[in-house]
Design a protein around this motif. Structure first.
Motif, PDB file in Angstrom:
ATOM      1  N   MET A  16      35.942  40.821  90.071  1.00  0.00           N
ATOM      2  CA  MET A  16      35.714  40.112  91.334  1.00  0.00           C
ATOM      3  C   MET A  16      36.168  40.959  92.521  1.00  0.00           C
ATOM      4  N   ARG A  17      35.575  40.692  93.666  1.00  0.00           N
ATOM      5  CA  ARG A  17      36.070  41.248  94.940  1.00  0.00           C
ATOM      6  C   ARG A  17      37.130  40.285  95.473  1.00  0.00           C
ATOM      7  N   ILE A  18      38.359  40.787  95.576  1.00  0.00           N
ATOM      8  CA  ILE A  18      39.504  39.924  95.894  1.00  0.00           C
ATOM      9  C   ILE A  18      40.211  40.405  97.150  1.00  0.00           C
ATOM     10  N   ILE A  19      40.522  39.464  98.014  1.00  0.00           N
ATOM     11  CA  ILE A  19      41.468  39.698  99.105  1.00  0.00           C
ATOM     12  C   ILE A  19      42.820  39.177  98.619  1.00  0.00           C
ATOM     13  N   PHE A  20      43.850  40.013  98.675  1.00  0.00           N
ATOM     14  CA  PHE A  20      45.178  39.574  98.250  1.00  0.00           C
ATOM     15  C   PHE A  20      46.028  39.306  99.478  1.00  0.00           C
ATOM     16  N   MET A  21      46.764  38.190  99.459  1.00  0.00           N
ATOM     17  CA  MET A  21      47.577  37.786 100.607  1.00  0.00           C
ATOM     18  C   MET A  21      48.971  37.391 100.127  1.00  0.00           C
ATOM     19  N   GLY A  22      49.965  38.186 100.477  1.00  0.00           N
ATOM     20  CA  GLY A  22      51.331  37.904 100.049  1.00  0.00           C
ATOM     21  C   GLY A  22      52.307  38.745 100.839  1.00  0.00           C
ATOM     22  N   THR A  23      53.581  38.385 100.762  1.00  0.00           N
ATOM     23  CA  THR A  23      54.584  39.119 101.531  1.00  0.00           C
ATOM     24  C   THR A  23      55.801  39.531 100.697  1.00  0.00           C
ATOM     25  N   PRO A  24      56.553  38.620 100.051  1.00  0.00           N
ATOM     26  CA  PRO A  24      57.797  39.027  99.388  1.00  0.00           C
ATOM     27  C   PRO A  24      57.581  39.577  97.988  1.00  0.00           C
ATOM     28  N   GLU A  25      58.687  39.937  97.356  1.00  0.00           N
ATOM     29  CA  GLU A  25      58.666  40.491  95.996  1.00  0.00           C
ATOM     30  C   GLU A  25      58.029  39.519  95.011  1.00  0.00           C
ATOM     31  N   PHE A  26      58.157  38.213  95.250  1.00  0.00           N
ATOM     32  CA  PHE A  26      57.566  37.198  94.387  1.00  0.00           C
ATOM     33  C   PHE A  26      56.087  37.447  94.158  1.00  0.00           C
ATOM     34  N   ALA A  27      55.386  37.987  95.157  1.00  0.00           N
ATOM     35  CA  ALA A  27      53.938  38.152  95.087  1.00  0.00           C
ATOM     36  C   ALA A  27      53.505  39.439  94.398  1.00  0.00           C
ATOM     37  N   VAL A  28      54.383  40.409  94.291  1.00  0.00           N
ATOM     38  CA  VAL A  28      53.990  41.736  93.795  1.00  0.00           C
ATOM     39  C   VAL A  28      53.450  41.702  92.363  1.00  0.00           C
ATOM     40  N   PRO A  29      54.081  40.981  91.414  1.00  0.00           N
ATOM     41  CA  PRO A  29      53.513  40.953  90.061  1.00  0.00           C
ATOM     42  C   PRO A  29      52.077  40.430  90.002  1.00  0.00           C
ATOM     43  N   THR A  30      51.730  39.492  90.865  1.00  0.00           N
ATOM     44  CA  THR A  30      50.352  38.996  90.879  1.00  0.00           C
ATOM     45  C   THR A  30      49.398  40.077  91.346  1.00  0.00           C
ATOM     46  N   LEU A  31      49.770  40.803  92.381  1.00  0.00           N
ATOM     47  CA  LEU A  31      48.945  41.923  92.842  1.00  0.00           C
ATOM     48  C   LEU A  31      48.760  42.938  91.715  1.00  0.00           C
ATOM     49  N   ASP A  32      49.837  43.289  91.043  1.00  0.00           N
ATOM     50  CA  ASP A  32      49.753  44.257  89.946  1.00  0.00           C
ATOM     51  C   ASP A  32      48.864  43.745  88.814  1.00  0.00           C
ATOM     52  N   ALA A  33      48.960  42.447  88.513  1.00  0.00           N
ATOM     53  CA  ALA A  33      48.165  41.872  87.429  1.00  0.00           C
ATOM     54  C   ALA A  33      46.670  41.923  87.751  1.00  0.00           C
ATOM     55  N   LEU A  34      46.312  41.695  89.003  1.00  0.00           N
ATOM     56  CA  LEU A  34      44.908  41.724  89.387  1.00  0.00           C
ATOM     57  C   LEU A  34      44.346  43.144  89.309  1.00  0.00           C
TER      58      LEU A  34
END
Length: 300
Positions: free
Chosen positions: A1-19
């Protein structure tokens, strides 16, 4: 998929890495603008830094509503979906509607319990036995959208930091699963009963309130670890409490009951285990007391 990722703290980083690991195309990452840290230096958010390291273009609008062209630039990316994890900005309806499949949020609670800014800390403070993370289809209301998939975990004696790390990893796995087979996980409306709101944590809340039962004071210690850090004051100095245990004991509320720094509460007593003075490292209570006397009978 074409994804826009939106996050700020460390909590969000694993999701970015998983995608990224799943092979999705991250067309842009949105994060809050770099902030000035404790030492006066401006630094990018954890998501901003990670996205740049992955070669992903980063955008940092202050506001979608007030920044000219921000909504149009978002829509022009023609994403299939936007993935949101602790981004920190309100998304107007035009942004929610722009991706073909809408916006999906990684939310750290079992909705509808603990909608809002601080669900993990509020779950600990309330004494919840269980919490979790949900993949929510976003809509205009505050965390009111239907949930596609959720995971659960016991709260136990975990600190907010420990629970955040656990739910962060869990949420990353769930988001990857949903996006890997989108039609398999339909959006299910949240129950109408059981709605609670997780207000943002105010630093003033971190002062330990010994007028509460010891069980609630111990929750304060865990809920505010690592930030903003539970504390008490003695002799004009703030002592941060990183870990504490409930113990048998009774006495004046907020009074030191013995030479081990046991402190009386409205019900029972609390004993700090790991503490920290300003400008010092973390130490045991025994180490603290060897160089900083807090005699029995002292009122905190």
């Amino acid at each position: 998929m074409r994804i826009i990722f939106m996050g700020t703290p460390e909590f969000a980083v694993p999701t970015l890495d998983a995608l990224v690991a799943a092979g999705h195309e991250i067309v842009a990452a949105y994060s809050q603008p770099p902030r000035r840290g404790n030492r006066g230096k401006t630094a990018p958010s954890p998501v901003h830094a990670r996205a740049e390291a992955l070669g992903i273009a980063v955008r940092t609008p202050l506001s979608f509503r007030r920044e000219p062209g921000a909504i149009e630039a978002f829509a022009a990316l023609e994403a299939d979906v936007a993935v949101v994890a602790a981004y920190g900005l309100i998304l107007p309806q035009a942004v929610l509607d722009a991706p073909r499949l809408g916006c999906l949020n990684v939310h750290g609670s079992l909705l509808p319990r603990w909608r809002g800014a601080a669900p993990i800390q509020r779950a600990i403070l309330a004494g919840d036995a269980e919490t979790g993370v949900g993949i929510m289809q976003m809509e205009a209301g505050l965390d009111t959208g239907p949930v596609r998939l959720e995971g659960r975990t016991p709260v136990g004696g975990k600190t907010a930091g420990e629970l955040t790390a656990e739910l962060s990893a869990m949420g990353a796995g769930l988001m990857a699963k949903v996006l890997g087979d989108f039609d398999r996980y339909p959006a299910v409306a949240q129950p109408e009963d059981g709605v609670t709101y997780a207000a943002k944590i105010d630093k003033a809340e971190a002062r330990l309130d010994f007028a509460r039962p010891a069980v609630e004071v111990e929750r304060q210690v865990r809920a505010y670890n690592p930030a903003p850090g539970a504390f008490f004051e003695v002799g004009g100095e703030r002592i941060r409490v990183h870990a504490a245990e409930m113990v048998a004991g009774s006495g004046g509320i907020g009074s030191v009951l013995d030479e081990r720094l046991t402190i009386g509460c409205s019900e029972g007593a609390i004993r700090p285990i790991l503490v920290q003075r300003a400008g010092r490292g973390v130490m045991t209570s025994a180490e603290l007391l060897r160089g900083f006397a807090i005699p029995e009978g002292t009122r905190l």
